[in-house]
Design a protein around this motif. Structure first.
Motif, PDB file in Angstrom:
ATOM      1  N   UNK A 171      -6.534  23.690  -2.999  1.00 55.87           N
ATOM      2  CA  UNK A 171      -6.623  23.751  -4.149  1.00 55.87           C
ATOM      3  C   UNK A 171      -8.045  23.196  -4.688  1.00 55.87           C
ATOM      4  N   UNK A 172      -8.319  23.231  -5.943  1.00 52.07           N
ATOM      5  CA  UNK A 172      -9.495  22.377  -6.528  1.00 52.07           C
ATOM      6  C   UNK A 172      -9.223  20.823  -6.409  1.00 52.07           C
ATOM      7  N   UNK A 173     -10.327  20.337  -6.186  1.00 53.83           N
ATOM      8  CA  UNK A 173     -10.245  18.742  -6.134  1.00 53.83           C
ATOM      9  C   UNK A 173      -9.838  18.312  -7.331  1.00 53.83           C
ATOM     10  N   UNK A 174      -9.976  18.893  -8.674  1.00 55.45           N
ATOM     11  CA  UNK A 174      -9.721  18.472  -9.839  1.00 55.45           C
ATOM     12  C   UNK A 174      -8.065  18.350  -9.911  1.00 55.45           C
ATOM     13  N   UNK A 175      -7.493  19.381  -9.167  1.00 60.82           N
ATOM     14  CA  UNK A 175      -5.942  19.448  -9.158  1.00 60.82           C
ATOM     15  C   UNK A 175      -5.289  18.436  -8.752  1.00 60.82           C
TER      16      UNK A 175
ATOM     17  N   UNK B 280       0.859  -1.132  -0.271  1.00 57.85           N
ATOM     18  CA  UNK B 280      -0.071  -0.061  -0.122  1.00 57.85           C
ATOM     19  C   UNK B 280       0.846   1.448   0.091  1.00 57.85           C
ATOM     20  N   UNK B 281       0.248   2.477  -0.234  1.00 53.52           N
ATOM     21  CA  UNK B 281       0.806   3.756  -0.187  1.00 53.52           C
ATOM     22  C   UNK B 281      -0.011   4.964   0.109  1.00 53.52           C
ATOM     23  N   UNK B 282       0.420   5.758   0.833  1.00 54.62           N
ATOM     24  CA  UNK B 282      -0.294   6.950   1.307  1.00 54.62           C
ATOM     25  C   UNK B 282       0.133   8.172   0.397  1.00 54.62           C
ATOM     26  N   UNK B 283      -0.656   9.014   0.226  1.00 51.14           N
ATOM     27  CA  UNK B 283      -0.224  10.316  -0.439  1.00 51.14           C
ATOM     28  C   UNK B 283      -0.571  11.588   0.219  1.00 51.14           C
ATOM     29  N   UNK B 284      -0.036  12.634  -0.184  1.00 53.97           N
ATOM     30  CA  UNK B 284      -0.693  13.937   0.328  1.00 53.97           C
ATOM     31  C   UNK B 284      -1.187  14.712  -0.692  1.00 53.97           C
ATOM     32  N   UNK B 285      -2.695  15.207  -0.403  1.00 58.47           N
ATOM     33  CA  UNK B 285      -3.268  15.955  -1.665  1.00 58.47           C
ATOM     34  C   UNK B 285      -2.937  17.315  -1.490  1.00 58.47           C
ATOM     35  N   UNK B 286      -2.255  17.817  -2.496  1.00 58.48           N
ATOM     36  CA  UNK B 286      -1.907  19.028  -2.426  1.00 58.48           C
ATOM     37  C   UNK B 286      -2.103  19.872  -3.769  1.00 58.48           C
ATOM     38  N   UNK B 287      -2.208  21.250  -3.972  1.00 59.73           N
ATOM     39  CA  UNK B 287      -2.241  22.138  -2.429  1.00 59.73           C
ATOM     40  C   UNK B 287      -3.497  21.994  -1.691  1.00 59.73           C
ATOM     41  N   UNK B 288      -3.291  22.215  -0.497  1.00 59.37           N
ATOM     42  CA  UNK B 288      -4.137  22.062   0.481  1.00 59.37           C
ATOM     43  C   UNK B 288      -5.502  22.708   0.361  1.00 59.37           C
TER      44      UNK B 288
END
Length: 313
Positions: A151-155, A141-149
């Motif tokens: 920003x748009x969800x599309x980004x 498994x892996x875990x990532x950070x969704x960034x920019x914090x």
């Protein structure tokens, strides 16, 4: 980014603790620094508890009934609220400040790996308890950070695509499973809109506001705006969630398992956690953050992962 912000918040609250303690001693409410420090810590803890508990009233979570038509007992309500406070404090003071994205692969694991996507205002540290479950089961498994914090969800779609490609390459697999909390489920749907679902075995969402949440109006950032229900948008605007839903086929929706809580203190209305065309599982007596930590929820997620990994189609 969230790790840095939470470290700054901890530092700020430590300074506030010293300041309040000094004021209590200065006005002679207490006589010693030890008592002043304890009183100061208590005041700060009450303020944090007030924020968490206020969301239960704001979201009308405590007014919701269970499947049997009855409301939670007082004991059940107290246990739920204290659990939510406990895990919220754990996230903000221990898990988020020191988190970083990671990939964890096992050579003997030949089945679909799991990609973990956190929610709004969180980071990869949210998955600490679930990470331990996956390690114990020897599941890559892996875990990532969704960034920019903010920003748009599309980004987030491009970053998710990179994480998917990397995880599949590292685990030598052709398909994967996504487990998503809150906004992470919407990020997964946005990614699927861009890149298709041919590599996906299953998408498991926890407390995702698939139809929006009115409490998103208290958030900041483009992503918070996108999580508002259609009723909160003007006629001149294109409602983001409606546009997203219009792009989805029933074949894609059938990949989803949505675990939502009748007593979610962030998703309002709570039934917004259900996704048409998906396998929807209603839970009771569990708060929004606690969905990523309570054992009964993790048990159900592990069950769904096991079933998906055994499915050869």
């Amino acid at each position: 980014m969230i790790a840095h912000l939470t470290r700054m918040m901890i530092l700020f609250q430590l300074l506030m603790l010293v300041f309040i303690a000094a004021m209590l001693k200065h006005v002679q409410i207490v006589d010693s620094w030890s008592l002043a420090s304890l009183a100061s810590a208590g005041i700060l803890m009450l303020s944090r508890a007030g924020i968490v508990f206020h969301n239960f009233f704001l979201s009308r979570a405590l007014c919701q009934v269970c499947a049997d038509g009855q409301r939670l007992s007082r004991v059940g309500t107290a246990a739920m609220m204290l659990s939510e406070l406990r895990f919220s404090l754990l996230c903000w003071f221990r898990l988020f400040p020191f988190a970083h994205p990671y990939v964890c692969c096992f050579e003997k694991d030949g089945a679909s790996p799991v990609l973990l996507l956190h929610g709004y205002g969180a980071n990869s540290g949210f998955w600490q308890r679930f990470h331990l479950r996956l390690v114990a089961a020897q599941i890559s498994h892996s875990a990532m950070d969704l960034e920019p914090v903010l920003g748009s969800i599309d980004s987030y779609a491009h970053g998710i695509e990179k994480a998917v490609t990397h995880l599949l390459a590292e685990s030598d697999a052709s398909s994967l499973i996504l487990v998503c909390h809150s906004m992470g489920g919407l990020a997964a749907r946005a990614w699927l809109r861009c890149y298709g679902h041919h590599r996906v075995k299953r998408v498991i969402t926890l407390g995702t506001p698939h139809a929006g949440s009115l409490l998103a109006g208290y958030g900041i950032g483009i992503n918070a705006r996108q999580m508002l229900p259609e009723s909160a948008w003007t006629r001149e605007e294109r409602h983001w969630l409606s546009t997203l839903a219009a792009s989805e086929s029933m074949a894609r929706r059938s990949l989803f398992v949505s675990l939502w809580s009748r007593h979610d203190n962030i998703v309002m209305p709570q039934a917004s956690g259900a996704l048409e065309g998906a396998k929807n599982v209603a839970l009771e007596g569990v708060g929004h953050v606690a969905l990523g930590f309570e054992e009964r929820v993790l048990d159900r997620v592990m069950q769904e992962i096991s079933e998906a990994r055994q499915n050869k189609s």
